[in-house]
Design a protein around this motif. Structure first.
Motif, PDB file in Angstrom:
ATOM      1  N   GLU A   1       0.820  -1.215   0.000  1.00 43.60           N
ATOM      2  CA  GLU A   1       0.000   0.000   0.000  1.00 43.60           C
ATOM      3  C   GLU A   1       0.851   1.262   0.000  1.00 43.60           C
ATOM      4  OE1 GLU A   1      -3.614   2.021   2.643  1.00 43.60           O
ATOM      5  OE2 GLU A   1      -2.921  -0.010   3.061  1.00 43.60           O
ATOM      6  N   GLU A   2       1.946   1.256   0.746  1.00 42.32           N
ATOM      7  CA  GLU A   2       2.815   2.429   0.802  1.00 42.32           C
ATOM      8  C   GLU A   2       3.432   2.726  -0.558  1.00 42.32           C
ATOM      9  OE1 GLU A   2       4.558   2.830   5.289  1.00 42.32           O
ATOM     10  OE2 GLU A   2       5.523   1.386   3.959  1.00 42.32           O
TER      11      GLU A   2
ATOM     12  N   GLU B   1       0.864   4.255  -2.875  1.00 41.75           N
ATOM     13  CA  GLU B   1       0.651   5.669  -2.546  1.00 41.75           C
ATOM     14  C   GLU B   1       1.806   6.535  -3.037  1.00 41.75           C
ATOM     15  OE1 GLU B   1       0.024   5.775   1.637  1.00 41.75           O
ATOM     16  OE2 GLU B   1      -2.023   4.957   1.531  1.00 41.75           O
TER      17      GLU B   1
ATOM     18  N   ARG C   1       7.948  10.822   3.283  1.00 39.42           N
ATOM     19  CA  ARG C   1       7.572   9.407   3.205  1.00 39.42           C
ATOM     20  C   ARG C   1       8.810   8.511   3.123  1.00 39.42           C
ATOM     21  NH1 ARG C   1       2.311   7.754   1.793  1.00 39.42           N
ATOM     22  NH2 ARG C   1       0.825   9.460   1.839  1.00 39.42           N
TER      23      ARG C   1
END
Length: 313
Positions: free
Chosen positions: A120-121, A124, A178
């Motif tokens: 998921e990271e 994104e 991030r």
């Protein structure tokens, strides 16, 4: 094997058209969350050997991620490869149903490489990078308009350009944040940061869009990105070697990194100067620098993986 089955899924904004090989069957589902969940459940029970989707500008991302999370073998392929295969087979007609069957037949005949599903990271991060590219493209267009704009239009254009520049800057900050706050990304970024010419956008793009780093040999990774030269020979004719295909977004950032590296990276700079001294055109020398820079990055990842393997075992 007799029981092997292959699935092709043609993805559009409204529909998912599914084709099965060798059965030759098709079905259509709405491109909705509930339909995707049901399809994943059915395919997980059927266990096809391979599922193939075309890259369709991001429409396929959620479906491919859902299928991969269900433990299914999924390959997302370049649409041009599929069309070339269809033409070679004499399949010239084109509808969503036909495309789904062609994708299934392509999966059965070619068996393209399965890409590891993104977490998921990483998805994104890829979305942020895609949005950044969109804003940069808009800013380029607005700057071109500014050159031909009337006095009445210039104020509006300048305000929009300023707004786009601020938004791009904020995205750059978020990308950096991030990268620094994810342990997995931080490990990968730490490998790339010491390499002169490889900035935060290049690092982010490689992490999000090139998970194969360190897992293939240098020729395979160069071909995957699209910086490997291909022959164009016929009989006695020897054509120029050219690059084509591959992952355009990775190639774009690698180009900018190579330009920077010819100034700041001693290895790349001396390599570029040597090629130019041999009479190579600037563009050819720069593509060679892209390939060499990618090889350096790839080998850093490969060495780290070999170092970690005994510890993991």
């Amino acid at each position: 094997m007799v029981n092997e089955s292959f699935v092709g899924i043609d993805v559009s904004k409204q529909w998912l058209d599914i084709g099965w090989e060798p059965a030759g069957q098709t079905e259509r589902l709405a491109h909705e969350e509930a339909a995707i969940a049901g399809l994943c459940e059915r395919l997980a029970k059927a266990r096809p050997c391979l599922i193939v989707l075309e890259a369709t500008g991001g429409l396929e991302t959620h479906l491919a991620s859902a299928l991969g999370a269900s433990g299914l073998a999924v390959a997302v392929v370049n649409p041009r490869q599929v069309r070339d295969y269809a033409r070679a087979c004499g399949r010239l007609a084109k509808t969503d149903r036909i495309d789904a069957l062609v994708l299934a037949a392509f999966a059965r005949a070619i068996r393209p490489q399965v890409r590891e599903p993104k977490d998921e990271e990483t998805v994104e991060l890829g979305a942020l990078l895609a949005r950044r590219r969109q804003l940069i493209d808009m800013r380029v267009q607005e700057r071109l308009r500014l050159e031909r704009a009337s006095a009445l239009q210039r104020k509006s254009l300048k305000e929009h350009i300023d707004w786009l520049t601020k938004r791009i800057g904020r995205l750059d900050i978020e990308l950096t944040h991030r990268l620094r706050n994810s342990s997995l990304w931080r490990e990968r970024e730490d490998l790339l940061k010491p390499i002169p010419g490889v900035g935060v956008i290049t690092r982010s793009t490689l992490i999000a869009s090139l998970p194969e780093l360190g897992k293939l040999n240098r020729r395979e990774i160069a071909a995957l990105v699209g910086v490997a030269p291909f022959n164009r020979d016929s009989g006695k004719h020897r054509g120029e070697r050219v690059i084509w295909g591959g992952r355009a977004q990775v190639r774009q950032v690698l180009y900018m990194a190579a330009v920077a590296a010819t100034r700041s990276n001693p290895v790349i700079r001396s390599f570029y100067q040597r090629l130019r001294a041999q009479g190579k055109p600037a563009k050819v020398a720069l593509v060679a620098c892209m390939r060499k820079l990618l090889t350096i990055i790839h080998e850093c990842h490969a060495q780290t993986q070999h170092t970690l393997e005994p510890q993991q075992a």
